[in-house]
Design an enzyme around this catalytic site. Structure first.
Site, PDB file in Angstrom:
ATOM      1  N   THR A 134       0.834  -1.208   0.000  1.00 34.36           N
ATOM      2  CA  THR A 134       0.000   0.000   0.000  1.00 34.36           C
ATOM      3  C   THR A 134       0.866   1.253   0.000  1.00 34.36           C
ATOM      4  OG1 THR A 134      -1.665  -1.191   1.273  1.00 34.36           O
ATOM      5  CG2 THR A 134      -1.875   1.198   1.168  1.00 34.36           C
ATOM      6  N   THR A 135       1.907   1.260   0.842  1.00 29.25           N
ATOM      7  CA  THR A 135       2.797   2.416   0.921  1.00 29.25           C
ATOM      8  C   THR A 135       3.546   2.627  -0.385  1.00 29.25           C
ATOM      9  OG1 THR A 135       3.038   1.948   3.277  1.00 29.25           O
ATOM     10  CG2 THR A 135       4.615   3.483   2.314  1.00 29.25           C
TER      11      THR A 135
ATOM     12  N   TYR B  33     -12.603  -4.555  -1.669  1.00 28.84           N
ATOM     13  CA  TYR B  33     -13.755  -4.168  -2.476  1.00 28.84           C
ATOM     14  C   TYR B  33     -14.731  -5.310  -2.740  1.00 28.84           C
ATOM     15  CZ  TYR B  33     -16.758  -1.916  -5.872  1.00 28.84           C
ATOM     16  OH  TYR B  33     -17.862  -1.412  -6.509  1.00 28.84           O
TER      17      TYR B  33
ATOM     18  N   TYR C 268      -2.212 -10.284   5.524  1.00 34.66           N
ATOM     19  CA  TYR C 268      -2.344  -8.866   5.876  1.00 34.66           C
ATOM     20  C   TYR C 268      -3.816  -8.550   6.082  1.00 34.66           C
ATOM     21  CZ  TYR C 268      -1.695  -3.736   5.312  1.00 34.66           C
ATOM     22  OH  TYR C 268      -1.680  -2.378   5.480  1.00 34.66           O
TER      23      TYR C 268
ATOM     24  N   ARG D 166      -9.227  -0.623   5.259  1.00 33.76           N
ATOM     25  CA  ARG D 166      -9.114  -0.430   3.809  1.00 33.76           C
ATOM     26  C   ARG D 166      -9.918  -1.467   3.026  1.00 33.76           C
ATOM     27  NH1 ARG D 166      -5.101   2.923   1.365  1.00 33.76           N
ATOM     28  NH2 ARG D 166      -3.645   3.832   2.849  1.00 33.76           N
TER      29      ARG D 166
ATOM     30  N   LYS E 195       0.364  -9.726   9.215  1.00 32.28           N
ATOM     31  CA  LYS E 195       0.474  -8.296   9.515  1.00 32.28           C
ATOM     32  C   LYS E 195      -0.898  -7.855   9.998  1.00 32.28           C
ATOM     33  CE  LYS E 195       1.245  -3.738   7.384  1.00 32.28           C
ATOM     34  NZ  LYS E 195       1.523  -3.014   6.122  1.00 32.28           N
TER      35      LYS E 195
ATOM     36  N   ILE F  30       5.620  -4.061  10.361  1.00 33.03           N
ATOM     37  CA  ILE F  30       5.816  -3.625   8.979  1.00 33.03           C
ATOM     38  C   ILE F  30       5.496  -2.142   8.997  1.00 33.03           C
ATOM     39  CG2 ILE F  30       5.062  -3.831   6.590  1.00 33.03           C
ATOM     40  CD1 ILE F  30       4.565  -6.785   7.098  1.00 33.03           C
TER      41      ILE F  30
END
Length: 326
Positions: A77-78, A140, A166, A171, A195, A237
């Protein structure tokens, strides 16, 4: 006259040998846990004129190496993975492996809300030489827990890479249930870590109680790293370690060694930075912070845009207060 079939190509033979090794490699991982502990930096993807800035990417990785982090996570994502195409995605992983030169682990961000896409990216990461894969909860499309099990187990069976799940309901709008994590850990030996970005030590406590102690739990939120480690997590993380990698590493490893006083002191010092790196949507503030240090061009891909002036002033003040900027 019969004609003998052509011998398989070198690539086909190599691929066949690779696939035959996957099952035995996955079985061996069960005794190798935990594979991921300490600090893994969720790297940004530096851009310049619309392209991945490979020179800046190398510079960032060298900074992480010198700081002593345990590994990096490219194109998560980052790293703005949602706006990076397949070719760029694989290229970023290849570069991370090449630039790291075995000096720390590369946990490639290869998750997707399409199982087939995640399998393709994960296989590509394995061919590139990555040490592991970070697999985000599908976003989504909101699969059921059975769908999540099918998704992650299919990916796990396609690779010999150790996999870190994760879970980030903020999100994805769906959480990987604890029973699902337990089932995946039992059925897929190469699923070795999670994570956790659910925001509560209570969930970490539940995970720790339900899972083998060798299954690694990592914080997915810098500000929650110490609270999570207090109840069983083994590292983070980190977004903040893009900016203060040495300090994050010192904090996490102090806690792992039982030096809680040092760990808490560092948390208290850098908590304002942990907070303000999320003053707007990640990775906008962290990329702005690195640009303020002159390490990257502050360039994003739409729909991400630069910070508003008020938040930028607050971030700059926090960076100065923490000693990152003069």
């Amino acid at each position: 006259m019969s004609v003998s079939p052509a011998p398989p190509s070198l690539f086909t033979r190599a691929q066949s040998r690779f696939e035959n090794l996957c099952c035995s490699s996955r079985d061996l991982l069960a005794s190798a846990r935990p594979l991921f502990t300490g600090v893994y930096t969720a790297l940004i993807s530096p851009f310049s004129n619309g392209q991945l800035d490979e020179t800046a990417f190398k510079r960032l990785i060298e900074l992480q190496v010198k700081a002593g982090v345990d590994g990096v996570v490219p194109v998560g994502t980052t790293g703005e993975a949602p706006t990076i195409d397949f070719e760029e995605h694989i290229r970023a992983i290849e570069l991370a492996v090449h630039y790291s030169r075995g000096r720390f682990k590369v946990m490639a961000g290869t998750g997707a809300n399409s199982t087939a896409e995640a399998v393709h990216l994960t296989k590509s990461a394995e061919y590139a030489g990555a040490d592991g894969s970070l697999q985000v909860c599908p976003y989504y499309n909101k699969p059921s827990q059975e769908g999540l099990y099918a998704h992650f187990s299919t990916i796990a069976k396609s690779t010999s890479l150790p996999i870190c799940l994760y879970s980030i309901p903020g999100r994805c709008n769906v959480e990987i249930g604890i029973d699902t994590v337990v089932r995946l850990a039992a059925d897929c030996p190469n699923i070795t870590a999670i994570k956790e970005a659910g925001g509560t030590p209570d969930r970490v406590s539940q995970l720790r109680a339900a899972l083998d102690n060798k299954f690694c739990i990592l914080s997915g939120d810098d500000s929650m790293t110490l609270p999570f480690m207090a109840v069983g997590a083994k590292g983070v993380i980190s977004v903040a370690s893009n900016v203060v990698p040495r300090q994050l590493t010192k904090m996490v490893h102090a806690h792992l060694k039982g030096d809680l006083k040092t760990a808490l002191k560092l948390h208290e010092k850098y908590y304002p930075l942990f907070r303000d790196l999320f003053i707007e949507t990640n990775p906008v503030p962290v990329k702005a912070a690195l640009a303020m240090r002159g390490l990257v061009v502050e360039e994003y891909r739409l729909p991400l845009v630069k910070m508003n002036p008020k938040n930028r002033r607050q971030l700059r003040a926090t960076l100065k207060a923490c000693g990152v900027l003069k």
